[in-house]
Write a protein that holds these residues in place. Structure first.
Motif, short mmCIF file in Angstrom:
data_model
loop_
_atom_site.label_atom_id
_atom_site.label_comp_id
_atom_site.label_asym_id
_atom_site.label_seq_id
_atom_site.Cartn_x
_atom_site.Cartn_y
_atom_site.Cartn_z
N GLY A 1 41.49 34.08 39.97
CA GLY A 1 40.77 34.59 38.80
C GLY A 1 39.68 35.56 39.20
N LEU A 2 38.97 35.26 40.27
CA LEU A 2 37.93 36.17 40.75
C LEU A 2 38.52 37.50 41.19
CD1 LEU A 2 35.78 33.64 42.80
CD2 LEU A 2 35.07 34.82 40.72
N ALA A 3 39.69 37.45 41.84
CA ALA A 3 40.34 38.68 42.29
C ALA A 3 40.74 39.55 41.10
CB ALA A 3 41.56 38.35 43.14
N HIS A 4 41.32 38.94 40.07
CA HIS A 4 41.69 39.70 38.87
C HIS A 4 40.45 40.32 38.23
CE1 HIS A 4 45.66 37.80 39.07
NE2 HIS A 4 46.04 38.68 38.18
N ALA A 5 39.37 39.55 38.16
CA ALA A 5 38.14 40.05 37.54
C ALA A 5 37.57 41.22 38.34
CB ALA A 5 37.11 38.93 37.43
N LEU A 6 37.59 41.10 39.66
CA LEU A 6 37.04 42.16 40.51
C LEU A 6 37.84 43.45 40.37
CD1 LEU A 6 35.71 41.75 44.11
CD2 LEU A 6 37.13 43.71 43.50
N VAL A 7 39.17 43.34 40.39
CA VAL A 7 40.02 44.53 40.27
C VAL A 7 39.82 45.18 38.90
CG1 VAL A 7 42.40 45.35 40.14
CG2 VAL A 7 41.73 43.75 41.94
N GLY A 8 39.74 44.37 37.84
CA GLY A 8 39.50 44.93 36.52
C GLY A 8 38.16 45.65 36.44
N ALA A 9 37.14 45.05 37.05
CA ALA A 9 35.82 45.69 37.04
C ALA A 9 35.83 46.99 37.83
CB ALA A 9 34.78 44.73 37.62
N GLU B 1 55.56 49.54 36.22
CA GLU B 1 55.21 50.25 37.46
C GLU B 1 53.73 50.04 37.80
OE1 GLU B 1 57.19 51.77 39.45
OE2 GLU B 1 58.99 52.24 38.30
N VAL B 2 52.86 50.16 36.80
CA VAL B 2 51.44 49.96 37.02
C VAL B 2 51.14 48.51 37.38
CG1 VAL B 2 49.15 50.08 35.97
CG2 VAL B 2 50.81 51.88 35.52
N ALA B 3 51.83 47.58 36.73
CA ALA B 3 51.62 46.16 37.02
C ALA B 3 51.97 45.85 38.47
CB ALA B 3 52.46 45.31 36.07
N ALA B 4 53.01 46.47 38.98
CA ALA B 4 53.38 46.25 40.38
C ALA B 4 52.29 46.74 41.32
CB ALA B 4 54.70 46.95 40.68
N MET B 5 51.70 47.90 41.00
CA MET B 5 50.60 48.44 41.81
C MET B 5 49.39 47.50 41.78
SD MET B 5 47.45 50.17 41.19
CE MET B 5 47.63 51.03 39.65
N ARG B 6 49.03 47.05 40.57
CA ARG B 6 47.87 46.16 40.44
C ARG B 6 48.11 44.85 41.17
NH1 ARG B 6 45.81 44.05 36.31
NH2 ARG B 6 43.63 44.62 36.59
N ALA B 7 49.34 44.36 41.13
CA ALA B 7 49.65 43.10 41.81
C ALA B 7 49.42 43.21 43.31
CB ALA B 7 51.10 42.70 41.52
N GLU B 8 49.76 44.35 43.89
CA GLU B 8 49.52 44.55 45.32
C GLU B 8 48.04 44.53 45.64
OE1 GLU B 8 51.82 47.26 47.84
OE2 GLU B 8 52.84 47.91 46.03
N LEU C 1 47.72 55.33 45.91
CA LEU C 1 46.47 54.57 45.74
C LEU C 1 46.48 53.32 46.61
CD1 LEU C 1 43.78 53.99 44.38
CD2 LEU C 1 45.03 53.06 42.42
N VAL C 2 47.57 52.57 46.59
CA VAL C 2 47.66 51.36 47.42
C VAL C 2 47.53 51.71 48.90
CG1 VAL C 2 49.18 49.49 48.14
CG2 VAL C 2 49.00 50.08 45.72
N ALA C 3 48.18 52.79 49.31
CA ALA C 3 48.11 53.22 50.71
C ALA C 3 46.69 53.61 51.09
CB ALA C 3 49.06 54.38 50.95
N ILE D 1 45.59 43.23 43.79
CA ILE D 1 45.04 41.90 43.50
C ILE D 1 45.38 40.92 44.62
CG2 ILE D 1 45.27 39.89 41.98
CD1 ILE D 1 45.49 41.92 39.64
N ALA D 2 46.60 41.01 45.16
CA ALA D 2 46.98 40.13 46.27
C ALA D 2 46.08 40.38 47.48
CB ALA D 2 48.44 40.36 46.63
N PHE D 3 45.77 41.65 47.72
CA PHE D 3 44.90 42.00 48.84
C PHE D 3 43.49 41.42 48.62
CE2 PHE D 3 41.56 45.14 49.94
CZ PHE D 3 41.57 45.01 51.32
N VAL D 4 42.95 41.58 47.41
CA VAL D 4 41.61 41.08 47.11
C VAL D 4 41.59 39.55 47.13
CG1 VAL D 4 39.80 41.00 45.35
CG2 VAL D 4 41.00 43.14 45.80
N THR D 5 42.64 38.93 46.63
CA THR D 5 42.73 37.47 46.66
C THR D 5 42.65 36.96 48.10
OG1 THR D 5 44.09 37.44 44.66
CG2 THR D 5 44.17 35.49 46.06
#
Length: 234
Positions: free
Chosen positions: A161-169, A125-132, A72-74, A134-138
């Protein structure tokens, strides 16, 4: 004349076949209900071979999560248009995200539904994926703020905060888009394309982000930026 021996399948290929079968089984049955017997049968191999290649059920599930996360990240990274404006990069990344989750609904179900509900080490494992992601969106939102000359409060305090919100949405929207016909009453509706879904996400996010970069803020009763006599922002 002796029987012709079947060609031996390389271990790497056989392992991916097992992982494919595991993704399908975990998505359909759930982690707890899925059995190694079912996975072996779906892969067309013996159960001892699954254990030999991929160890325990827990190890197998962790490997599945890691593989689907990396894919997914790739996919998101590969979809981004290099050198484009921040909004165009975000839109193309969202298209990549929605296209991948639509093309791999079982993998997305494992990541978004199963892995989050069965504790460590799966949630890590999922948190690591989301962190990548979110970092990109940030990074993109920060770049958008700088492009418009907004380097103060938004760039310093609100971008993460906006990046976290966008990824969650986006995750929630992908879940809605990828509902299968056998999972609810919405099965007869036509699912939107990845392009249309990404546009929906951009319409939801970017218009508001544009106002923020221009200094606009929402506040109760229109009291943006004002403080009460006690010095507490209302």
């Amino acid at each position: 004349m002796g029987a012709v021996k079947s060609k031996r399948v390389p271990r790497a290929v056989r392992e991916q076949q097992m992982l494919d079968a595991a993704v399908l089984t975990f998505a359909r049955r759930g982690y707890s209900a899925a059995s190694m017997d079912e996975i072996a049968e779906a892969a067309g191999v013996s159960k001892p071979l699954v254990y030999l290649y991929l160890n325990s059920k827990e190890d197998l599930f962790s490997t599945v999560i890691r593989r689907e996360s990396e894919a997914l990240v790739a996919a998101v990274a590969a979809a981004v248009e290099p050198g484009a404006t921040a909004d165009r990069q975000l839109w193309s990344g969202l298209k990549g995200f929605f296209a991948h989750t639509a093309a791999h609904p079982h993998g997305w179900a494992v990541l978004h539904q199963q892995a989050r509900t069965h504790g460590e080490p799966f949630t890590r494992e999922v948190a690591a994926m989301r962190a990548e992601i979110i970092a990109f969106v940030t990074k993109l939102i920060g770049a958008a703020a700088k492009e418009t000359g907004c380097v103060g409060e938004l760039a310093e305090r609100e971008v993460a905060g906006l990046a976290h919100a966008l990824v969650g949405a986006a995750e929630s929207l992908a879940e809605w888009v990828n509902v299968r016909a056998d999972e609810g009453t919405s099965g007869e509706r036509e699912h939107p394309s990845a392009k249309d879904t990404a546009a929906t996400m951009m319409n939801f996010v970017w218009a508001g982000l544009g106002r923020l970069t221009e200094g606009g803020r929402w506040a109760p009763d229109g009291l943006a930026g004002q403080e009460s006599a006690s010095g507490v922002r209302r």
